[in-house]
Design a protein around this motif. Structure first.
Motif, PDB file in Angstrom:
ATOM      1  N   PHE A 341       0.886  -1.220  -0.036  1.00 50.50           N
ATOM      2  CA  PHE A 341       0.293   0.021   0.067  1.00 50.50           C
ATOM      3  C   PHE A 341       0.984   1.266  -0.478  1.00 50.50           C
ATOM      4  O   PHE A 341       0.549   2.500  -0.474  1.00 50.50           O
ATOM      5  N   THR A 342       1.886   1.533   0.631  1.00 47.84           N
ATOM      6  CA  THR A 342       2.479   2.557   0.741  1.00 47.84           C
ATOM      7  C   THR A 342       3.841   3.086  -0.522  1.00 47.84           C
ATOM      8  O   THR A 342       4.382   3.847  -0.440  1.00 47.84           O
ATOM      9  N   LYS A 343       3.627   1.639  -1.545  1.00 48.59           N
ATOM     10  CA  LYS A 343       4.750   1.776  -2.010  1.00 48.59           C
ATOM     11  C   LYS A 343       4.104   1.915  -3.625  1.00 48.59           C
ATOM     12  O   LYS A 343       4.607   2.753  -4.312  1.00 48.59           O
ATOM     13  N   THR A 344       2.651   1.712  -4.012  1.00 51.82           N
ATOM     14  CA  THR A 344       1.957   1.890  -5.258  1.00 51.82           C
ATOM     15  C   THR A 344       2.131   3.118  -5.137  1.00 51.82           C
ATOM     16  O   THR A 344       0.518   3.633  -3.936  1.00 51.82           O
ATOM     17  N   THR A 345       1.576   3.943  -6.145  1.00 55.78           N
ATOM     18  CA  THR A 345       0.297   4.790  -6.887  1.00 55.78           C
ATOM     19  C   THR A 345      -0.933   4.440  -7.858  1.00 55.78           C
ATOM     20  O   THR A 345      -1.683   5.437  -7.376  1.00 55.78           O
ATOM     21  N   ASN A 346      -1.237   3.404  -7.552  1.00 57.90           N
ATOM     22  CA  ASN A 346      -2.480   2.526  -8.210  1.00 57.90           C
ATOM     23  C   ASN A 346      -3.399   3.139  -7.071  1.00 57.90           C
ATOM     24  O   ASN A 346      -3.188   2.122  -6.290  1.00 57.90           O
ATOM     25  N   GLU A 347      -4.239   3.425  -7.447  1.00 54.62           N
ATOM     26  CA  GLU A 347      -5.339   4.476  -6.409  1.00 54.62           C
ATOM     27  C   GLU A 347      -6.225   2.601  -6.346  1.00 54.62           C
ATOM     28  O   GLU A 347      -6.752   2.558  -4.861  1.00 54.62           O
ATOM     29  N   GLU A 348      -6.982   2.469  -7.659  1.00 52.95           N
ATOM     30  CA  GLU A 348      -7.449   1.180  -7.533  1.00 52.95           C
ATOM     31  C   GLU A 348      -7.071  -0.036  -6.214  1.00 52.95           C
ATOM     32  O   GLU A 348      -7.520  -0.567  -6.254  1.00 52.95           O
ATOM     33  N   LEU A 349      -5.377  -0.300  -6.675  1.00 48.77           N
ATOM     34  CA  LEU A 349      -5.042  -1.153  -6.031  1.00 48.77           C
ATOM     35  C   LEU A 349      -5.071  -0.585  -4.391  1.00 48.77           C
ATOM     36  O   LEU A 349      -5.084  -1.866  -3.885  1.00 48.77           O
ATOM     37  N   LYS A 350      -4.939   0.476  -4.841  1.00 44.11           N
ATOM     38  CA  LYS A 350      -5.224   1.017  -2.872  1.00 44.11           C
ATOM     39  C   LYS A 350      -6.166   0.574  -1.922  1.00 44.11           C
ATOM     40  O   LYS A 350      -6.138  -0.547  -1.034  1.00 44.11           O
ATOM     41  N   GLU A 351      -6.959   0.985  -2.886  1.00 42.02           N
ATOM     42  CA  GLU A 351      -8.307   0.102  -2.311  1.00 42.02           C
ATOM     43  C   GLU A 351      -8.899  -1.279  -2.158  1.00 42.02           C
ATOM     44  O   GLU A 351     -10.079  -1.301  -1.002  1.00 42.02           O
ATOM     45  N   LYS A 352      -7.933  -1.973  -3.101  1.00 43.39           N
ATOM     46  CA  LYS A 352      -8.436  -3.431  -2.609  1.00 43.39           C
ATOM     47  C   LYS A 352      -7.444  -3.859  -1.632  1.00 43.39           C
ATOM     48  O   LYS A 352      -8.286  -4.694  -0.759  1.00 43.39           O
ATOM     49  N   VAL A 353      -6.739  -3.425  -1.006  1.00 44.68           N
ATOM     50  CA  VAL A 353      -5.796  -3.790   0.137  1.00 44.68           C
ATOM     51  C   VAL A 353      -6.106  -3.373   1.042  1.00 44.68           C
ATOM     52  O   VAL A 353      -6.941  -3.832   1.674  1.00 44.68           O
ATOM     53  N   LEU A 354      -7.374  -2.123   1.294  1.00 46.20           N
ATOM     54  CA  LEU A 354      -7.969  -1.813   2.716  1.00 46.20           C
ATOM     55  C   LEU A 354      -8.683  -2.662   2.605  1.00 46.20           C
ATOM     56  O   LEU A 354      -9.051  -3.314   3.791  1.00 46.20           O
ATOM     57  N   PHE A 355      -9.899  -2.971   1.413  1.00 48.61           N
ATOM     58  CA  PHE A 355     -10.766  -4.053   1.326  1.00 48.61           C
ATOM     59  C   PHE A 355      -9.819  -5.496   2.290  1.00 48.61           C
ATOM     60  O   PHE A 355     -10.526  -6.248   3.352  1.00 48.61           O
ATOM     61  N   SER A 356      -8.855  -5.741   2.010  1.00 42.75           N
ATOM     62  CA  SER A 356      -8.658  -7.015   1.918  1.00 42.75           C
ATOM     63  C   SER A 356      -8.266  -7.047   3.451  1.00 42.75           C
ATOM     64  O   SER A 356      -7.980  -8.169   4.066  1.00 42.75           O
ATOM     65  N   LEU A 357      -7.908  -5.976   3.527  1.00 37.83           N
ATOM     66  CA  LEU A 357      -6.945  -5.784   5.201  1.00 37.83           C
ATOM     67  C   LEU A 357      -8.163  -6.208   6.464  1.00 37.83           C
ATOM     68  O   LEU A 357      -8.468  -6.298   7.270  1.00 37.83           O
ATOM     69  N   SER A 358      -8.920  -5.417   6.039  1.00 38.38           N
ATOM     70  CA  SER A 358     -10.650  -5.326   6.959  1.00 38.38           C
ATOM     71  C   SER A 358     -10.876  -6.395   6.673  1.00 38.38           C
ATOM     72  O   SER A 358     -11.719  -6.647   7.871  1.00 38.38           O
ATOM     73  N   GLN A 359     -11.137  -7.805   5.884  1.00 40.18           N
ATOM     74  CA  GLN A 359     -11.210  -9.630   5.933  1.00 40.18           C
ATOM     75  C   GLN A 359     -10.203  -9.931   6.973  1.00 40.18           C
ATOM     76  O   GLN A 359     -10.702 -11.056   7.599  1.00 40.18           O
ATOM     77  N   MET A 360      -9.626  -9.253   7.507  1.00 40.88           N
ATOM     78  CA  MET A 360      -8.233  -9.749   8.075  1.00 40.88           C
ATOM     79  C   MET A 360      -8.101  -9.197   9.702  1.00 40.88           C
ATOM     80  O   MET A 360      -7.246  -8.406   9.958  1.00 40.88           O
ATOM     81  N   ARG A 361      -9.490  -9.435  10.643  1.00 45.83           N
ATOM     82  CA  ARG A 361      -9.805  -8.553  11.356  1.00 45.83           C
ATOM     83  C   ARG A 361      -8.280  -9.388  12.445  1.00 45.83           C
ATOM     84  O   ARG A 361      -8.146 -10.191  12.476  1.00 45.83           O
ATOM     85  N   GLY A 362      -7.788  -8.177  13.260  1.00 41.83           N
ATOM     86  CA  GLY A 362      -6.640  -8.130  14.344  1.00 41.83           C
ATOM     87  C   GLY A 362      -5.392  -8.360  13.779  1.00 41.83           C
ATOM     88  O   GLY A 362      -5.766  -7.505  12.270  1.00 41.83           O
ATOM     89  N   ALA A 363      -4.280  -8.294  13.989  1.00 43.12           N
ATOM     90  CA  ALA A 363      -3.228  -8.506  13.662  1.00 43.12           C
ATOM     91  C   ALA A 363      -2.898  -6.094  13.453  1.00 43.12           C
ATOM     92  O   ALA A 363      -2.193  -6.646  12.971  1.00 43.12           O
ATOM     93  N   GLY A 364      -3.267  -5.708  14.192  1.00 40.08           N
ATOM     94  CA  GLY A 364      -3.169  -3.923  14.004  1.00 40.08           C
ATOM     95  C   GLY A 364      -3.783  -4.192  12.452  1.00 40.08           C
ATOM     96  O   GLY A 364      -3.644  -2.701  12.733  1.00 40.08           O
ATOM     97  N   ASN A 365      -4.542  -4.294  11.725  1.00 38.32           N
ATOM     98  CA  ASN A 365      -5.416  -4.008  10.809  1.00 38.32           C
ATOM     99  C   ASN A 365      -5.893  -2.591  11.020  1.00 38.32           C
ATOM    100  O   ASN A 365      -6.293  -1.759  10.199  1.00 38.32           O
ATOM    101  N   ASP A 366      -6.722  -3.131  11.993  1.00 32.15           N
ATOM    102  CA  ASP A 366      -8.329  -1.925  12.496  1.00 32.15           C
ATOM    103  C   ASP A 366      -7.630  -0.312  12.489  1.00 32.15           C
ATOM    104  O   ASP A 366      -8.332   0.274  12.035  1.00 32.15           O
TER     105      ASP A 366
END
Length: 470
Positions: A341-366
């Motif tokens: 997320f910090t490396k890419t400038t692609n907004e679509e990929l950034k948004e997909k990362v946000l969603f995917s991390l929201s599915q991994m509850r815990g581990a500091g993602n919230d």
């Protein structure tokens, strides 16, 4: 997932009628439903055990009616030996009855369900007798299907003659174009019977089917791919890879990719990686991404992480890889996604990362999502998405409430109000009431009032009444 479960349920229900008169026509429908939702569900057809569905139309004036009724009740209640005896008695006593011809089929069906070796052989003999004495019986098409099923079961028990019959039927499938309706169902039934045979005899037949390239055989090839995947042989993985690369039908290729991940051959992961790197077919790559994510050994995840970083690949496929990484909770996947997320400038990929991390509850993602929402260096759209997914994920209500006073910009505060409205906790309503009463920005107060109107909290009605009476 819901679509998958619904399709599988419908497939099982349709397959259950496969041995009833006219029920053979349900099988193509079931296969079509399975393919529309997920090729995986086609396995239900291969393993379904039919259930008796006897015709409800009765010839009341027929002297055999009462005996037919008794036989039907015995079959429907699972007393198969008794049902077989009664149907046999009906055929013997009333050879001119309207029920006589179909009674042969139902006796064979009852014997088939009884399941003993002698019962199965008697069932085949009964079906042969029906063909000689009542060639125009309504159940003749279904009788051929049932005979093939029985031959498949006998072949598995070591009956050489039955195995030969199944192999002959399979060879016929491999060298002829499927026709429609009942004949087509017979071919599918013959292929299913190969599932009961040992790999040494079944795989050569399946290979003959899969070597065909004519358009009319693609339905059979689709079926054969699944059956091949169930045969654990040294050449299974190689055959599936060849099909995935060379079959002219896209669905056949896609199913081969999926089943490649299910075979017990460690080379399958290497083959899937090769497809992901070299194939020009985006649908194939899509299936390879899913297959790598599902591989039980976990070797597929590093491959997907590397694929996500390949900027030359289509964004849509990289999004798919990010999505599937998010469906598999692991510290390695979470760490990778946050770093990407910090490396890419692609907004679509950034948004997909946000969603995917929201599915991994815990581990500091919230907390990480909340930090992104507060990061002014990110675009407002990305920050809003981070805030939304944090609210949908595991972020605590206290943490979300604390953001409101520190959040700058009306757009972001409106998003936060919306996030509150999606939470069920009483604290969420408390905060919305507080905003509606006290926020200096009238537009934000209006937003809070709008979302409060969607709540069933009894305090909301009282609050609205107070506003009206001012």
């Amino acid at each position: 997932m819901t679509g998958r479960i619904l399709a599988a349920t419908l497939v099982a229900a349709l397959a259950e009628t496969a041995s009833a008169p006219g029920g053979a026509r349900a099988v193509p429908t079931a296969v079509a439903v399975a393919r529309a939702a997920d090729g995986v569900a086609i396995a239900f057809i291969a393993s379904a055990i039919p259930t008796a569905r006897l015709p409800q139309l009765r010839a009341i004036d027929d002297p055999a009616d009462s005996l037919y009724t008794l036989a039907r009740e015995a079959l429907n209640s699972g007393r198969f030996a008794r049902a077989a005896e009664l149907f046999a008695r009906l055929s013997e006593r009333y050879p001119r009855s309207e029920y006589a011809g179909d009674a042969y089929y139902w006796r064979a069906f009852a014997l088939y369900r009884a399941g003993g070796s002698d019962d199965l052989k008697a069932a085949l003999k009964t079906l042969e007798q029906q063909g000689k004495r009542f060639p125009r019986a309504a159940t003749r098409g279904d009788a051929r299907t049932l005979a093939t099923r029985i031959q498949g079961v006998l072949a598995r028990t070591g009956d050489a003659r039955a195995a030969e019959s199944v192999q002959e039927e399979g060879n016929r499938v491999a060298t002829s174009c499927p026709s429609e309706n009942d004949d087509d169902d017979m071919r599918i039934t013959a292929l299913n019977a190969l599932l009961q045979m040992d790999s040494e005899r079944a795989v050569p037949i399946l290979k003959k089917v899969l070597e065909r390239r004519d358009d009319c055989s693609k339905g059979m090839r689709r079926k054969a791919v699944f059956l091949l995947s169930q045969k654990n042989t040294p050449e299974t993985a190689d055959l599936l890879l060849d099909i995935a690369q060379n079959d002219p039908d896209s669905e056949v290729r896609e199913q081969a990719v999926f089943w490649l991940s299910q075979v017990r051959d460690e080379r399958a992961v290497d083959m899937l990686e090769r497809l992901l790197q070299t194939s020009r077919d985006e649908e194939i790559k899509d299936k390879a991404i899913f297959a790598l994510a599902e591989h039980r050994g976990g070797r597929g995840h590093p491959i997907l992480r590397a694929y996500v970083e390949r900027e030359s690949e289509p964004t849509s496929l990289r999004e798919k890889a990010i999505f599937w990484l998010g469906q598999k909770r692991s510290a390695q996947n979470a760490e990778f996604l946050r770093g990407f997320f910090t490396k890419t400038t692609n907004e679509e990929l950034k948004e997909k990362v946000l969603f995917s991390l929201s599915q991994m509850r815990g581990a500091g993602n919230d907390q990480w999502l909340l930090d992104v929402a507060m990061n002014a260096k990110e675009s407002e759209e990305v920050r809003k998405k981070a805030l939304f997914w944090a609210g949908q994920g595991g972020a605590s209500m206290d943490a979300l409430i604390s953001l409101y006073g520190r959040m700058s910009g009306r757009e972001m505060k409106e998003q936060l109000i919306f996030v509150y409205s999606q939470r069920k906790e009483q604290k969420a309503v408390d905060k919305l009431l507080d905003i509606a009463r006290k926020d200096p920005d009238v537009e934000l107060r209006k937003k809070a009032i709008f979302w409060l109107s969607q709540s069933r909290d009894p305090r909301v009605a009282q609050f609205l009444l107070e506003l009206i009476e001012q």
